[in-house]
Design a protein around this motif. Structure first.
Motif, PDB file in Angstrom:
ATOM      1  N   LEU A  41    -127.959  27.690  30.673  1.00 41.68           N
ATOM      2  CA  LEU A  41    -128.071  26.648  31.643  1.00 41.68           C
ATOM      3  C   LEU A  41    -127.459  25.285  31.377  1.00 41.68           C
ATOM      4  O   LEU A  41    -126.558  24.992  32.018  1.00 41.68           O
ATOM      5  N   HIS A  42    -127.652  24.643  30.177  1.00 42.43           N
ATOM      6  CA  HIS A  42    -126.879  23.590  29.579  1.00 42.43           C
ATOM      7  C   HIS A  42    -126.588  22.245  30.330  1.00 42.43           C
ATOM      8  O   HIS A  42    -126.161  21.318  30.066  1.00 42.43           O
ATOM      9  N   ALA A  43    -127.546  22.113  31.574  1.00 42.83           N
ATOM     10  CA  ALA A  43    -127.835  21.081  32.356  1.00 42.83           C
ATOM     11  C   ALA A  43    -128.682  21.275  33.221  1.00 42.83           C
ATOM     12  O   ALA A  43    -128.969  22.308  33.819  1.00 42.83           O
ATOM     13  N   PRO A  44    -129.373  20.097  33.746  1.00 44.36           N
ATOM     14  CA  PRO A  44    -130.229  20.303  34.658  1.00 44.36           C
ATOM     15  C   PRO A  44    -129.981  20.041  35.951  1.00 44.36           C
ATOM     16  O   PRO A  44    -130.906  20.253  37.025  1.00 44.36           O
ATOM     17  N   ASP A  45    -128.754  19.559  36.322  1.00 43.51           N
ATOM     18  CA  ASP A  45    -128.310  19.524  37.701  1.00 43.51           C
ATOM     19  C   ASP A  45    -126.779  19.779  37.789  1.00 43.51           C
ATOM     20  O   ASP A  45    -126.078  20.044  36.704  1.00 43.51           O
ATOM     21  N   ASP A  46    -126.463  19.898  38.926  1.00 40.70           N
ATOM     22  CA  ASP A  46    -124.948  20.663  39.255  1.00 40.70           C
ATOM     23  C   ASP A  46    -124.088  19.830  38.917  1.00 40.70           C
ATOM     24  O   ASP A  46    -122.942  20.153  38.275  1.00 40.70           O
ATOM     25  N   ALA A  47    -124.215  18.367  38.982  1.00 44.60           N
ATOM     26  CA  ALA A  47    -122.904  17.366  38.592  1.00 44.60           C
ATOM     27  C   ALA A  47    -122.705  17.491  36.988  1.00 44.60           C
ATOM     28  O   ALA A  47    -121.627  17.508  36.757  1.00 44.60           O
ATOM     29  N   THR A  48    -123.687  17.756  36.206  1.00 41.61           N
ATOM     30  CA  THR A  48    -123.698  17.885  34.883  1.00 41.61           C
ATOM     31  C   THR A  48    -122.968  19.246  34.353  1.00 41.61           C
ATOM     32  O   THR A  48    -122.432  19.505  33.538  1.00 41.61           O
ATOM     33  N   THR A  80    -135.485  33.596  29.224  1.00 47.13           N
ATOM     34  CA  THR A  80    -134.921  32.456  27.910  1.00 47.13           C
ATOM     35  C   THR A  80    -134.063  31.510  28.810  1.00 47.13           C
ATOM     36  O   THR A  80    -133.148  31.989  29.213  1.00 47.13           O
ATOM     37  N   VAL A  81    -134.160  30.441  28.304  1.00 47.03           N
ATOM     38  CA  VAL A  81    -133.195  29.437  28.730  1.00 47.03           C
ATOM     39  C   VAL A  81    -132.433  29.096  27.450  1.00 47.03           C
ATOM     40  O   VAL A  81    -132.837  28.532  26.379  1.00 47.03           O
ATOM     41  N   GLU A  82    -130.979  28.839  27.738  1.00 42.97           N
ATOM     42  CA  GLU A  82    -129.975  28.536  26.532  1.00 42.97           C
ATOM     43  C   GLU A  82    -129.588  27.312  26.958  1.00 42.97           C
ATOM     44  O   GLU A  82    -129.146  27.060  28.079  1.00 42.97           O
ATOM     45  N   TYR A  83    -129.559  26.174  26.052  1.00 42.43           N
ATOM     46  CA  TYR A  83    -129.105  25.034  26.352  1.00 42.43           C
ATOM     47  C   TYR A  83    -128.572  24.436  24.974  1.00 42.43           C
ATOM     48  O   TYR A  83    -129.192  24.067  24.047  1.00 42.43           O
ATOM     49  N   ILE A  84    -127.239  24.178  25.203  1.00 45.02           N
ATOM     50  CA  ILE A  84    -126.675  23.483  24.163  1.00 45.02           C
ATOM     51  C   ILE A  84    -126.439  22.004  24.301  1.00 45.02           C
ATOM     52  O   ILE A  84    -125.903  21.637  25.431  1.00 45.02           O
ATOM     53  N   LEU A  85    -126.738  21.277  23.453  1.00 42.10           N
ATOM     54  CA  LEU A  85    -126.659  19.667  23.677  1.00 42.10           C
ATOM     55  C   LEU A  85    -125.088  19.454  23.318  1.00 42.10           C
ATOM     56  O   LEU A  85    -124.695  19.797  22.128  1.00 42.10           O
ATOM     57  N   ILE A  86    -124.580  18.370  24.087  1.00 44.35           N
ATOM     58  CA  ILE A  86    -123.271  18.145  23.989  1.00 44.35           C
ATOM     59  C   ILE A  86    -123.330  16.552  23.859  1.00 44.35           C
ATOM     60  O   ILE A  86    -123.733  16.001  24.895  1.00 44.35           O
ATOM     61  N   ASP A  87    -123.041  15.989  22.891  1.00 46.14           N
ATOM     62  CA  ASP A  87    -123.190  14.614  22.726  1.00 46.14           C
ATOM     63  C   ASP A  87    -122.470  13.749  23.736  1.00 46.14           C
ATOM     64  O   ASP A  87    -121.298  14.032  24.249  1.00 46.14           O
ATOM     65  N   GLY A  88    -123.176  13.029  24.466  1.00 46.02           N
ATOM     66  CA  GLY A  88    -122.617  11.985  25.769  1.00 46.02           C
ATOM     67  C   GLY A  88    -122.486  12.720  27.026  1.00 46.02           C
ATOM     68  O   GLY A  88    -122.157  12.148  28.049  1.00 46.02           O
ATOM     69  N   LEU A  89    -122.816  14.254  26.909  1.00 50.16           N
ATOM     70  CA  LEU A  89    -122.721  14.786  28.218  1.00 50.16           C
ATOM     71  C   LEU A  89    -123.840  15.147  28.788  1.00 50.16           C
ATOM     72  O   LEU A  89    -124.202  15.062  29.996  1.00 50.16           O
ATOM     73  N   ASN A  90    -124.979  15.886  27.999  1.00 50.70           N
ATOM     74  CA  ASN A  90    -126.054  16.424  28.529  1.00 50.70           C
ATOM     75  C   ASN A  90    -127.253  16.193  27.766  1.00 50.70           C
ATOM     76  O   ASN A  90    -128.141  17.161  27.665  1.00 50.70           O
ATOM     77  N   ASP A  91    -127.176  15.108  26.744  1.00 52.53           N
ATOM     78  CA  ASP A  91    -128.198  14.945  25.691  1.00 52.53           C
ATOM     79  C   ASP A  91    -129.086  13.842  25.750  1.00 52.53           C
ATOM     80  O   ASP A  91    -129.871  13.377  24.830  1.00 52.53           O
ATOM     81  N   THR A  92    -129.182  13.378  27.008  1.00 47.29           N
ATOM     82  CA  THR A  92    -129.907  12.205  27.279  1.00 47.29           C
ATOM     83  C   THR A  92    -131.402  12.316  27.538  1.00 47.29           C
ATOM     84  O   THR A  92    -131.747  13.640  27.959  1.00 47.29           O
ATOM     85  N   ALA A  93    -132.273  11.291  27.585  1.00 50.27           N
ATOM     86  CA  ALA A  93    -133.747  11.638  28.029  1.00 50.27           C
ATOM     87  C   ALA A  93    -133.852  12.173  29.525  1.00 50.27           C
ATOM     88  O   ALA A  93    -134.700  12.767  29.841  1.00 50.27           O
ATOM     89  N   ALA A  94    -132.999  11.461  30.217  1.00 52.49           N
ATOM     90  CA  ALA A  94    -132.875  11.877  31.624  1.00 52.49           C
ATOM     91  C   ALA A  94    -132.457  13.318  31.767  1.00 52.49           C
ATOM     92  O   ALA A  94    -133.064  14.072  32.585  1.00 52.49           O
ATOM     93  N   HIS A  95    -131.713  13.962  30.916  1.00 51.33           N
ATOM     94  CA  HIS A  95    -131.436  15.445  31.154  1.00 51.33           C
ATOM     95  C   HIS A  95    -132.766  16.294  30.480  1.00 51.33           C
ATOM     96  O   HIS A  95    -132.550  17.320  31.109  1.00 51.33           O
ATOM     97  N   ALA A  96    -133.498  15.433  29.582  1.00 46.18           N
ATOM     98  CA  ALA A  96    -134.489  16.605  29.068  1.00 46.18           C
ATOM     99  C   ALA A  96    -135.513  16.616  30.330  1.00 46.18           C
ATOM    100  O   ALA A  96    -136.288  17.306  30.430  1.00 46.18           O
TER     101      ALA A  96
END
Length: 96
Positions: A41-48, A80-96
């Motif tokens: 998945l790696h992001a909660p929204d299409d834009a990210t 199973t959801v796979e999610y890699i955190l990428i600094d400054g891209l998909n790692d904010t509280a809003a993404h969580a």
């Protein structure tokens, strides 16, 4: 050769990972194999997600998520959801 011929691995111990190929997910659900599906998945929204997962342009979350729900309903298997955190891209509280 990954396994020798005498090795037996049950389908319930196997996981198939996908970036979100919706037609393949639907076909896999229809096969009745009883394997676990993992979605990168790696992001909660299409834009990210689009810059990380270019396939998202073809199968955006609005198409992917119903396919994943169908898989779980048809197979009665966990996802199973796979999610890699990428600094400054998909790692904010809003993404969580």
């Amino acid at each position: 050769r990954l396994l020798n011929e005498s090795a037996e691995v049950g389908a319930r111990r196997m996981t198939v990972s996908t970036s979100g190929l919706v037609p393949a997910i639907d076909r896999l659900a229809d096969e009745g194999l009883g394997i676990t599906l993992a979605i990168s998945l790696h992001a909660p929204d299409d834009a990210t997600r689009e810059p990380i997962m270019p396939l998202n342009k073809r199968y955006p979350l609005g198409v992917l998520m119903p396919s994943l729900h169908r898989y779980v309903e048809k197979t009665n298997r966990r996802l199973t959801v796979e999610y890699i955190l990428i600094d400054g891209l998909n790692d904010t509280a809003a993404h969580a």
